[in-house]
Scaffold this active site. Sequence first.
Site, PDB file in Angstrom:
ATOM      1  N   CYS A 231       0.848  -1.198   0.000  1.00  0.00           N
ATOM      2  CA  CYS A 231       0.000   0.000   0.000  1.00  0.00           C
ATOM      3  C   CYS A 231       0.885   1.249   0.000  1.00  0.00           C
ATOM      4  O   CYS A 231       2.003   1.235   0.515  1.00  0.00           O
ATOM      5  CB  CYS A 231      -0.910   0.004   1.235  1.00  0.00           C
TER       6      CYS A 231
ATOM      7  N   CYS B 138      -5.883   0.132   6.944  1.00  0.00           N
ATOM      8  CA  CYS B 138      -5.779   0.623   5.564  1.00  0.00           C
ATOM      9  C   CYS B 138      -6.992   1.507   5.210  1.00  0.00           C
ATOM     10  O   CYS B 138      -8.130   1.040   5.199  1.00  0.00           O
ATOM     11  CB  CYS B 138      -5.688  -0.542   4.586  1.00  0.00           C
TER      12      CYS B 138
ATOM     13  N   ASP C  44       0.438   3.742   1.725  1.00  0.00           N
ATOM     14  CA  ASP C  44       0.410   4.310   3.080  1.00  0.00           C
ATOM     15  C   ASP C  44       1.825   4.608   3.597  1.00  0.00           C
ATOM     16  O   ASP C  44       2.704   3.738   3.556  1.00  0.00           O
ATOM     17  CB  ASP C  44      -0.299   3.310   4.013  1.00  0.00           C
TER      18      ASP C  44
ATOM     19  N   ARG D 248       3.025   4.760   6.390  1.00  0.00           N
ATOM     20  CA  ARG D 248       3.479   4.023   7.571  1.00  0.00           C
ATOM     21  C   ARG D 248       3.989   2.623   7.257  1.00  0.00           C
ATOM     22  O   ARG D 248       4.384   1.891   8.155  1.00  0.00           O
ATOM     23  CB  ARG D 248       2.327   3.916   8.587  1.00  0.00           C
TER      24      ARG D 248
ATOM     25  N   HIS E 293      -2.160  -3.974   5.039  1.00  0.00           N
ATOM     26  CA  HIS E 293      -1.915  -3.533   6.421  1.00  0.00           C
ATOM     27  C   HIS E 293      -3.217  -3.199   7.122  1.00  0.00           C
ATOM     28  O   HIS E 293      -4.145  -2.658   6.513  1.00  0.00           O
ATOM     29  CB  HIS E 293      -0.967  -2.326   6.449  1.00  0.00           C
TER      30      HIS E 293
END
Length: 211
Positions: free
Chosen positions: A43, A102, A45, A47, A99
């Site tokens: 992803c 998400c 993302d 993080r 994750h």
Amino acid sequence: METYYKNLLENNKKWVAEKLALDPDFFNKLAQGQKPPVLWIGCSDSRVPANEIIGAPPGEVFVHRNIANMVVHSDMNLLSVLDYAVNVLEVKHIIVCGHYGCGGVQTAMSNSHVGLIDNWIRHIKDVYRMNYNELQVIEDSKDRVNRFIELNVFEQVCNLAKTSIVQAAWERKADLHLHGWVYDVADGLIKDLNVNLADNSSLQEVYKLDL
Ligand code: CO
């Protein structure tokens, strides 16, 4: 803001100095080429930085990231990355890593209209529909979204297996394994979903290609 931006470049200089202090040839070796054993599909993302969470140095992981780690078989970007990774770099493992937490998957479970991204999220909604019976009976919404995240990873691993690129590699007996993982942004740990595909035998008949 300006300071923040300049700091990034300063950080880069510090990073280079640290690497060279440990190994003066660090960049010379990398400059000679790459032969990564892993293709990572994760992803976008912020993080979930691919290399960092698995302790992999530069040169080990070929990376593709998009919203909600999707394998969309008409996505030229994904297909180009996949083709290059499998046929030129000859990676041994392809890891789809979703994750918990998400935002893409959470949005797919809701009725929110965000914008252009609605069309990308549609692919995730399809995964919800395919697993409707299992997901609808999970009463706690957090548990339901967590399970949806896992099922989405599973579905994307299957989508990889359905591509002509992966099936052709298996047909010529390439050592290529597909895996599904979910990373937990709340504790940093990865859960292996144990979907390990190394041939097309588990695919529904209609997806098997005569190659
Ligand atoms: Co995400």
